[in-house]
Scaffold this motif. Structure first.
Motif, mmCIF file in Angstrom:
data_model
loop_
_atom_site.group_PDB
_atom_site.id
_atom_site.type_symbol
_atom_site.label_atom_id
_atom_site.label_comp_id
_atom_site.label_asym_id
_atom_site.label_seq_id
_atom_site.Cartn_x
_atom_site.Cartn_y
_atom_site.Cartn_z
ATOM 1 N N ASN A 74 0.828 -1.211 0.000
ATOM 2 C CA ASN A 74 0.000 0.000 0.000
ATOM 3 C C ASN A 74 0.859 1.255 0.000
ATOM 4 O O ASN A 74 0.561 2.236 -0.704
ATOM 5 N N TYR A 77 2.268 1.763 -3.453
ATOM 6 C CA TYR A 77 1.197 2.250 -4.327
ATOM 7 C C TYR A 77 0.992 3.752 -4.132
ATOM 8 O O TYR A 77 0.912 4.505 -5.107
ATOM 9 N N ARG A 78 0.927 4.189 -2.869
ATOM 10 C CA ARG A 78 0.742 5.613 -2.580
ATOM 11 C C ARG A 78 1.889 6.450 -3.151
ATOM 12 O O ARG A 78 1.660 7.472 -3.799
ATOM 13 N N THR A 81 1.722 6.465 -7.149
ATOM 14 C CA THR A 81 0.610 7.231 -7.715
ATOM 15 C C THR A 81 0.723 8.714 -7.363
ATOM 16 O O THR A 81 0.395 9.564 -8.184
ATOM 17 N N ALA A 87 -0.877 3.226 -12.049
ATOM 18 C CA ALA A 87 -0.830 1.903 -11.420
ATOM 19 C C ALA A 87 -2.249 1.405 -11.185
ATOM 20 O O ALA A 87 -3.153 2.202 -10.906
ATOM 21 N N SER A 89 -5.055 -0.399 -8.921
ATOM 22 C CA SER A 89 -5.265 -0.408 -7.469
ATOM 23 C C SER A 89 -4.874 -1.761 -6.898
ATOM 24 O O SER A 89 -5.103 -2.801 -7.536
ATOM 25 N N PRO A 90 -4.303 -1.775 -5.682
ATOM 26 C CA PRO A 90 -3.984 -3.072 -5.064
ATOM 27 C C PRO A 90 -5.241 -3.925 -4.924
ATOM 28 O O PRO A 90 -6.324 -3.405 -4.642
ATOM 29 N N PHE A 98 -0.351 -5.098 -7.033
ATOM 30 C CA PHE A 98 -0.724 -4.139 -8.063
ATOM 31 C C PHE A 98 0.392 -4.092 -9.115
ATOM 32 O O PHE A 98 1.498 -4.577 -8.891
ATOM 33 N N VAL A 100 2.389 -1.552 -12.121
ATOM 34 C CA VAL A 100 2.687 -0.194 -12.519
ATOM 35 C C VAL A 100 3.523 -0.227 -13.802
ATOM 36 O O VAL A 100 4.403 -1.073 -13.944
#
Length: 112
Positions: A74, A77-78, A81, A87, A89-90, A98, A100
């Motif tokens: 997570n 991901y943050r 993005t 990317a 979403s998980p 996820f 990318v």
């Protein structure tokens, strides 16, 4: 036996190299201008990037970086993005994961 060397053809060696260093902690082991870079991790992986005018990988081709836990996924991901990378979403699949699109024309999976 483990796989410990992968070569990727990329359209932009510098951008791909910076992406892998910034987000996945790989370290430069050698470079030849804008045409080649060798990156290393702390576990014996050698990932080389070679410049090509086109980088066409099959739709499902990707490299992956396994994280310690779902919160690390997570967090990655943050970061990605927020920095403007596209990317997915998980989600729960074969793990918490996820994908990318990396600069240079290849895809990276981040999973736990």
């Amino acid at each position: 036996m483990k796989l410990n060397h992968v070569n990727l053809t990329v359209t932009d060696v510098s951008a791909a190299k910076n992406f892998l260093q910034t987000y996945f902690g790989l370290k430069i082991g050698g470079e030849r201008g804008e045409a080649f870079a060798a990156l290393f991790d702390d576990d014996g992986l050698v990932l080389t990037l070679m410049k090509g005018t086109e980088a066409h990988y099959p739709k499902t081709f990707h490299i992956g970086f396994i994280q310690e836990n779902e919160e690390k996924v997570n967090e990655m991901y943050r970061r990605l993005t927020e920095d403007g990378f596209e990317a997915s979403s998980p989600k729960r699949a074969h793990g918490w994961t996820f994908y990318v699109k990396a600069p240079g024309g290849f895809t990276v999976e981040v999973l736990a």
